[in-house]
Design a protein around this motif. Structure first.
Motif, PDB file in Angstrom:
ATOM      1  N   CYS A 196       0.823  -1.210   0.000  1.00  0.00           N
ATOM      2  CA  CYS A 196       0.000   0.000   0.000  1.00  0.00           C
ATOM      3  C   CYS A 196       0.858   1.262   0.000  1.00  0.00           C
ATOM      4  O   CYS A 196       1.883   1.317   0.676  1.00  0.00           O
ATOM      5  N   THR A 197       0.420   2.274  -0.749  1.00  0.00           N
ATOM      6  CA  THR A 197       1.138   3.554  -0.785  1.00  0.00           C
ATOM      7  C   THR A 197       0.214   4.731  -0.521  1.00  0.00           C
ATOM      8  O   THR A 197       0.587   5.869  -0.776  1.00  0.00           O
ATOM      9  N   GLY A 198      -0.993   4.498  -0.050  1.00  0.00           N
ATOM     10  CA  GLY A 198      -1.901   5.618   0.154  1.00  0.00           C
ATOM     11  C   GLY A 198      -2.698   5.534   1.435  1.00  0.00           C
ATOM     12  O   GLY A 198      -2.374   6.149   2.445  1.00  0.00           O
ATOM     13  N   MET A 199      -3.752   4.735   1.412  1.00  0.00           N
ATOM     14  CA  MET A 199      -4.698   4.692   2.520  1.00  0.00           C
ATOM     15  C   MET A 199      -4.046   4.266   3.842  1.00  0.00           C
ATOM     16  O   MET A 199      -4.517   4.618   4.920  1.00  0.00           O
ATOM     17  N   VAL A 200      -2.939   3.527   3.750  1.00  0.00           N
ATOM     18  CA  VAL A 200      -2.289   3.041   4.964  1.00  0.00           C
ATOM     19  C   VAL A 200      -1.844   4.187   5.873  1.00  0.00           C
ATOM     20  O   VAL A 200      -1.769   4.030   7.097  1.00  0.00           O
ATOM     21  N   LEU A 201      -1.571   5.364   5.305  1.00  0.00           N
ATOM     22  CA  LEU A 201      -1.169   6.504   6.133  1.00  0.00           C
ATOM     23  C   LEU A 201      -2.296   6.934   7.065  1.00  0.00           C
ATOM     24  O   LEU A 201      -2.049   7.428   8.174  1.00  0.00           O
ATOM     25  N   PHE A 202      -3.527   6.754   6.627  1.00  0.00           N
ATOM     26  CA  PHE A 202      -4.667   7.043   7.497  1.00  0.00           C
ATOM     27  C   PHE A 202      -4.694   6.062   8.664  1.00  0.00           C
ATOM     28  O   PHE A 202      -4.935   6.447   9.813  1.00  0.00           O
ATOM     29  N   TRP A 203      -4.441   4.793   8.392  1.00  0.00           N
ATOM     30  CA  TRP A 203      -4.444   3.799   9.470  1.00  0.00           C
ATOM     31  C   TRP A 203      -3.307   4.063  10.456  1.00  0.00           C
ATOM     32  O   TRP A 203      -3.469   3.861  11.664  1.00  0.00           O
ATOM     33  N   ILE A 204      -2.162   4.499   9.948  1.00  0.00           N
ATOM     34  CA  ILE A 204      -1.035   4.810  10.839  1.00  0.00           C
ATOM     35  C   ILE A 204      -1.408   5.963  11.778  1.00  0.00           C
ATOM     36  O   ILE A 204      -1.137   5.915  12.980  1.00  0.00           O
ATOM     37  N   ALA A 205      -2.033   6.992  11.212  1.00  0.00           N
ATOM     38  CA  ALA A 205      -2.464   8.112  12.040  1.00  0.00           C
ATOM     39  C   ALA A 205      -3.513   7.671  13.047  1.00  0.00           C
ATOM     40  O   ALA A 205      -3.499   8.085  14.212  1.00  0.00           O
ATOM     41  N   PHE A 206      -4.418   6.823  12.624  1.00  0.00           N
ATOM     42  CA  PHE A 206      -5.471   6.287  13.497  1.00  0.00           C
ATOM     43  C   PHE A 206      -4.857   5.537  14.676  1.00  0.00           C
ATOM     44  O   PHE A 206      -5.339   5.623  15.814  1.00  0.00           O
ATOM     45  N   ALA A 207      -3.773   4.797  14.407  1.00  0.00           N
ATOM     46  CA  ALA A 207      -3.106   4.012  15.454  1.00  0.00           C
ATOM     47  C   ALA A 207      -2.110   4.841  16.253  1.00  0.00           C
ATOM     48  O   ALA A 207      -1.454   4.319  17.148  1.00  0.00           O
ATOM     49  N   GLN A 208      -1.990   6.126  15.934  1.00  0.00           N
ATOM     50  CA  GLN A 208      -1.029   7.021  16.586  1.00  0.00           C
ATOM     51  C   GLN A 208       0.406   6.550  16.341  1.00  0.00           C
ATOM     52  O   GLN A 208       1.270   6.608  17.219  1.00  0.00           O
ATOM     53  N   GLY A 209       0.644   6.072  15.129  1.00  0.00           N
ATOM     54  CA  GLY A 209       1.973   5.639  14.729  1.00  0.00           C
ATOM     55  C   GLY A 209       2.748   6.770  14.085  1.00  0.00           C
ATOM     56  O   GLY A 209       2.318   7.926  14.081  1.00  0.00           O
ATOM     57  N   ASN A 210       3.895   6.434  13.504  1.00  0.00           N
ATOM     58  CA  ASN A 210       4.806   7.423  12.942  1.00  0.00           C
ATOM     59  C   ASN A 210       4.421   7.727  11.486  1.00  0.00           C
ATOM     60  O   ASN A 210       4.896   7.070  10.555  1.00  0.00           O
ATOM     61  N   VAL A 211       3.576   8.740  11.311  1.00  0.00           N
ATOM     62  CA  VAL A 211       3.109   9.095   9.972  1.00  0.00           C
ATOM     63  C   VAL A 211       4.255   9.621   9.114  1.00  0.00           C
ATOM     64  O   VAL A 211       4.328   9.339   7.912  1.00  0.00           O
ATOM     65  N   ILE A 212       5.165  10.394   9.720  1.00  0.00           N
ATOM     66  CA  ILE A 212       6.291  10.953   8.969  1.00  0.00           C
ATOM     67  C   ILE A 212       7.111   9.824   8.355  1.00  0.00           C
ATOM     68  O   ILE A 212       7.457   9.851   7.167  1.00  0.00           O
ATOM     69  N   GLN A 213       7.439   8.815   9.169  1.00  0.00           N
ATOM     70  CA  GLN A 213       8.175   7.656   8.667  1.00  0.00           C
ATOM     71  C   GLN A 213       7.359   6.933   7.606  1.00  0.00           C
ATOM     72  O   GLN A 213       7.903   6.443   6.609  1.00  0.00           O
TER      73      GLN A 213
END
Length: 341
Positions: free
Chosen positions: A123-140
């Motif tokens: 994935c190169t798109g929607m996964v960034l939303f899931w990372i933000a949802f999980a409070q993960g490292n969006v920048i990375q």
């Protein structure tokens, strides 16, 4: 992950499974009661990318991208451990694992081919939303998805040809490029430009406390709307062939779970911060279904079993990722005291 970059759903989050179920029902009804309307929506595409999905994806991704601080990218680039872990998961572990699962559970070669195409498309798109949802490292995550986008251009065709066991599989590179530009590049550019001007004219506090919360709610509506569209496009097949859909879902679901748990465990063993481990787990397990669907249609045809199998992917992925993000947040305490990668 800073406080400002978290996705806050409030009361909605507590009932998100109810909303997903309602969207599934609405999509199935829409697809069966108004099939011609759904067909017209599906016909609205550019280079194989659905325009309605692209619009919804933009509003889904915009608030996440608007919260990205580009000045932090230099640190993310230097944080090589989580990046390497994710790339290994996407390109070395995920493809043969899906081949194994598809071979075990899908005797139909078309279904098997579709599942394999899905398993080798990180994935190169929607996964960034899931990372933000999980409070993960969006920048990375932005850095890793950018690398994945380039890697897809170079690796997807030869890997598809190898794992499908054919002489060559034509991959629509224009679809890959268009998907990356629409689902990552455009929201990132728009988010950064609008954030700069809105902050300059309205102030940082207004932007973070007034504007972004509204856009977060818009993102939720976009997510639910996309679910309705996805279920409506395959509504007739799902209702008429539920056992077929369930059969295809088995290896797809197992692939998500194994990759998610395995990559997350690696992050814990290697003493990553929670933010990096959750990022790696989510990117390592998610897929870019647009590329898989486009390739299946080009190679096997629009109404093929392979195309159906690739469409099942996002129908499974969304509820799985929602569940995964909630579980990841509950287990972040096991990373307490871990050194930063």
């Amino acid at each position: 992950m800073t406080k400002e970059t978290e996705v806050r759903l409030g009361r909605f989050e507590k009932h998100i499974y109810v909303w997903i179920a309602l969207c599934a029902v609405a999509g199935l009804l829409l697809g069966n009661i108004f099939p011609s309307f759904v067909g017209q929506l599906n016909a609205l595409n550019v280079g194989g990318v659905s325009i309605p999905i692209a619009v919804l994806m933009f509003f889904l991704m915009y608030p996440t991208m608007a919260k990205v601080k580009l000045e932090e990218l230099s640190h993310a680039v230097r944080n090589v451990g989580p990046t390497l872990t994710t790339l290994v998961a996407n390109w070395i572990i995920a493809p043969p694992l899906m081949v194994l699962l598809a071979t075990l559970f899908l005797p139909n070669p078309d279904f098997r081919a579709g599942a394999i195409l899905l398993g080798i498309s990180p994935c190169t798109g929607m996964v960034l939303f899931w990372i933000a949802f999980a409070q993960g490292n969006v920048i990375q995550g932005v850095v890793v998805t950018a690398i994945n986008a380039v890697s897809t251009l170079l690796l997807y065709a030869p890997l598809a040809a190898f794992y499908l066991g054919v002489g060559g599989v034509p991959v629509p590179f224009s679809l890959v490029i268009l998907s990356v530009l629409l689902f990552v590049g455009l929201p990132l550019l728009t988010g950064q430009v609008s954030g700069y001007f809105l902050t300059r004219h309205k102030g940082e506090q207004w932007f973070t406390e007034r504007f972004l919360p509204v856009m977060d709610r818009v993102a939720i509506v976009a997510l639910l709307g996309m679910l309705v569209l996805l279920f409506s496009s395959e509504g007739q097949v799902i209702l008429q062939q539920p056992l077929t859909v369930a059969l295809i879902a088995v290896p797809v679901l197992l692939h998500f779970v194994i990759m998610l748990a395995g990559t997350y465990l690696v992050g814990w063993v290697l003493r990553y911060r929670y933010e990096d481990a959750s990022m790696a787990a989510l990117i390592g397990s998610s897929t870019q279904f647009e590329v898989a669907v486009g390739t299946a249609i080009v190679v096997f045809g629009l109404g093929s079993g392979a195309a159906l199998a690739t469409v099942i992917g996002p129908l499974i992925e969304v509820p799985v990722m929602v569940t995964a993000t909630k579980l990841l947040k509950r287990t972040r305490s096991i990373f307490a005291g871990k050194a930063a990668a």
